[in-house]
Design an enzyme around this catalytic site. Sequence first.
Site, PDB file in Angstrom:
ATOM      1  N   HIS A  17       0.852  -1.184   0.000  1.00 27.75           N
ATOM      2  CA  HIS A  17       0.000   0.000   0.000  1.00 27.75           C
ATOM      3  C   HIS A  17       0.881   1.224   0.000  1.00 27.75           C
ATOM      4  CE1 HIS A  17      -3.808  -2.002   0.526  1.00 27.75           C
ATOM      5  NE2 HIS A  17      -3.268  -2.756   1.464  1.00 27.75           N
ATOM      6  N   CYS A  25      -0.619   2.004  -5.016  1.00 23.69           N
ATOM      7  CA  CYS A  25      -1.355   3.201  -5.399  1.00 23.69           C
ATOM      8  C   CYS A  25      -0.367   4.349  -5.526  1.00 23.69           C
ATOM      9  CB  CYS A  25      -2.377   3.573  -4.328  1.00 23.69           C
ATOM     10  SG  CYS A  25      -3.527   2.243  -3.990  1.00 23.69           S
TER      11      CYS A  25
END
Lengths: 594, 395
Positions: free
Chosen positions: B164, B206
């Site tokens: 992440h 991301c």
Amino acid sequence: MAAAGAAATHLEVARGKRAALFFAAVAIVLGLPLWWKTTETYRASLPYSQISGLNALQLRLMVPVTVVFTRESVPLDDQEKLPFTVVHEREIPLKYKMKIKCRFQKAYRRALDHEEEALSSGSVQEAEAMLDEPQEQAEGSLTVYVISEHSSLLPQDMMSYIGPKRTAVVRGIMHREAFNIIGRRIVQVAQAMSLTEDVLAAALADHLPEDKWSAEKRRPLKSSLGYEITFSLLNPDPKSHDVYWDIEGAVRRYVQPFLNALGAAGNFSVDSQILYYAMLGVNPRFDSASSSYYLDMHSLPHVINPVESRLGLALLPSLKCSGTVIAHCSLQLLDSSGLPTSASRVARTIGSSAASLYPVLNFLLYVPELAHSPLYIQDKDGAPVATNAFHSPRWGGIMVYNVDSKTYNASVLPVRVEVDMVRVMEVFLAQLRLLFGIAQPQLPPKCLLSGPTSEGLMTWELDRLLWARSVENLATATTTLTSLAQLLGKISNIVIKDDVASEVYKAVAAVQKSAEELASGHLASAFVASQEAVTSSELAFFDPSLLHLLYFPDDQKFAIYIPLFLPMAVPILLSLVKIFLETRKSWRKPEKTD
Amino acid sequence: MAVTDSLSRAATVLATVLLLSFGSVAASHIEDQAEQFFRSGHTNNWAVLVCTSRFWFNYRHVANTLSVYRSVKRLGIPDSHIVLMLADDMACNPRNPKPATVFSHKNMELNVYGDDVEVDYRSYEVTVENFLRVLTGRIPPSTPRSKRLLSDDRSNILIYMTGHGGNGFLKFQDSEEITNIELADAFEQMWQKRRYNELLFIIDTCQGASMYERFYSPNIMALASSQVGEDSLSHQPDPAIGVHLMDRYTFYVLEFLEEINPASQTNMNDLFQVCPKSLCVSTPGHRTDLFQRDPKNVLITDFFGSVRKVEITTETIKLQQDSEIMESSYKEDQMDEKLMEPLKYAEQLPVAQIIHQKPKLKDWHPPGGFILGLWALIIMVFFKTYGIKHMKFIF
């Protein structure tokens, strides 16, 4: 009553003001310096100026050459001038702001009686044998004997001869300019035996950004404190071949002398193993013309990887040889003395590729299976290679050993195969030389090179290696120290502990000492000092403590300190402001009433 | 007139033919040189594969990393040259309905866990500090060889990170982050020490493109699964396992890599085209300005595989024969084998002594620590309740 009350409040106010001022004084005079001192990172001092001085160091390499003249080699009046010294200096401009000065210091002298006697014997080999006894030559130095123009020591058309042990023989000339002509010949011979531009360029290949693409410069191993050499026998078909190889004997007889001769260049340890059912990853093709199998050059790069995963098995140093599926023999060879004690911090477990940090060289001997026998390696023209072997830079070499078809006649499988270790070791040692970068030198014209020695290495080839390694070590140590200094200068809150600082000082001292020794021609001590320099600089650069506080951005600093300082600073500042305003008002008041 | 015309035409034809032949010879020569020039100068390959998330619902990150691991191993990089860091164990997770497997395709088509996976840093060992230590080489001396990145100046390194992330950072283990500045500084330190020849950095998180914005060291090529401001999405959930199995970008990269074999000539431009916006929803990005070679000359196997440079050995040295010693050493070996037999296993373990052992007398020590404190408390409470005057009845 009111006046007393007013006086009392006035006293309290005064006391309050004094208290506020006292708090402020303590906070600023005591608190701030205390906080500053306790949150300082400990940084031991480093010799930054010396490190930047190292970058501009100009290396001077000196090769001491002793030139010995026999009686008829030069005209008599030239002989009267002996002994004297001539210096021949050349600057080799390498790119990237490093310049190296090469200096050949030739000390001319007359031949002694026993040397005259030796040089008038029948052949060069006899002469060398007689000259060999008296003294051992220091590393890096050369001796050149000048014989007469018509001497029969050398074959008639040869002008010079390079021997295996730092000696050379050059023909003299009876001419007015004898010394100049002979001097040039001597320099040519000396350059072939010690330093040329390509040797130094190869050593510094990492530090020169251009010229990356030459295969010669990519092949040699990097300088390291030691190397691990592993000999492996791959037998993919034990049902047909019962292979026996006397690796212990071969190592003792052939490899050990070679590694002893190379001993100055580092620690070597030798292991061996036998792997059964280990296939090459590539299927060989059948050539009906010679009814043999072949591997062509384009499939060779894919051979190594499938095998490599099976090679690095953990070896126990004390296991004896036995005949089971995986047999390990561990032979401890030399431990070169003179290694600095600080190097003991680097893990040096000898004998296991899984635990040691030295570069590993793998030499594989592959006995092809019965279905694919005989197996040849083809070069790019399609012709079978004479040695049936290939090598990969910085990895090692592979040789294919074909079983003689005669052994299959009238025997039941598995046939016993006795490996001819001489043939195998000839190839492996040649590959080892190539991997180390010991290549054929550029000989001057009409020069005779002596035949091969029993160890497979000539002494001056070792010298060339040591020159190249010393220069490489110095360049590496200098870049490491420079980048460490830059790093520590740029990031101001990395802790520099005392042992890191002491290693840096040691490294700088070792670099300077090595440069001095190189300039005065002591190759052995220069090499040892350069290795110390590299070890110390790497220990300092890779010290685990240099990682903490790697990046401490400013906004994070504010986030930590504001909750601590703000509640304390606000009342103090506000009270100071209030005191200041009141004091100013009380100064102005008397003016007004006046 | 016609004759001169035809002569001149013949002359021009001849001239063009000659020119073309010279040109082709020259071109092939230049091509050879150019091929030489554009080939990479590396001799070995390394891979550092990092999965930074833990917990069962981040199954896809572990599957991402394992699928790159599997491709890299298949194309030839040995385990000794791969540093695999997995922050959590999915294959043996108690919530895994199919233990010892990690799937990348739904309906359990492809098990990327395999039989011979070697994880070097597992679970809580995957931290920012350890990752930076692996990259820069500042490792404590007791670290085993499998946990080190022993690359040199001729190594091509592939670094793959997944987890992440956000704008400028990547989250490790839900508790700390690595910023893009730290990563760029680490790569610069690697460059200063010449720990790589060329570096390929792939990140699947991301806003992954923010992680390569700050690189400033030469010879780095970077790929990311999404631009700043975009999210990288996951691919497909598997109803039996209950979580998303892979991220889209790595899923399509895996499909692309499955078609590569060690001899293929596919280059980096094809890798840049993997996963367009229509399939990936996010826009993959890449950065090649720091890289010296043109990406179309960079083979996929330069980073994902391990193709060795090989040379034929053409010279040998002469050694002298020494045949006498061979016979005697062979006999010695035979004798050694006979001597080994008398040892038997039964005598090595004195079972009788172990079974009939008497219990050892233990030395008495006065009570310390907790027991002492407990008794002191009891005695204090007793005397507080009943008063000190009762002591004379006890003693």
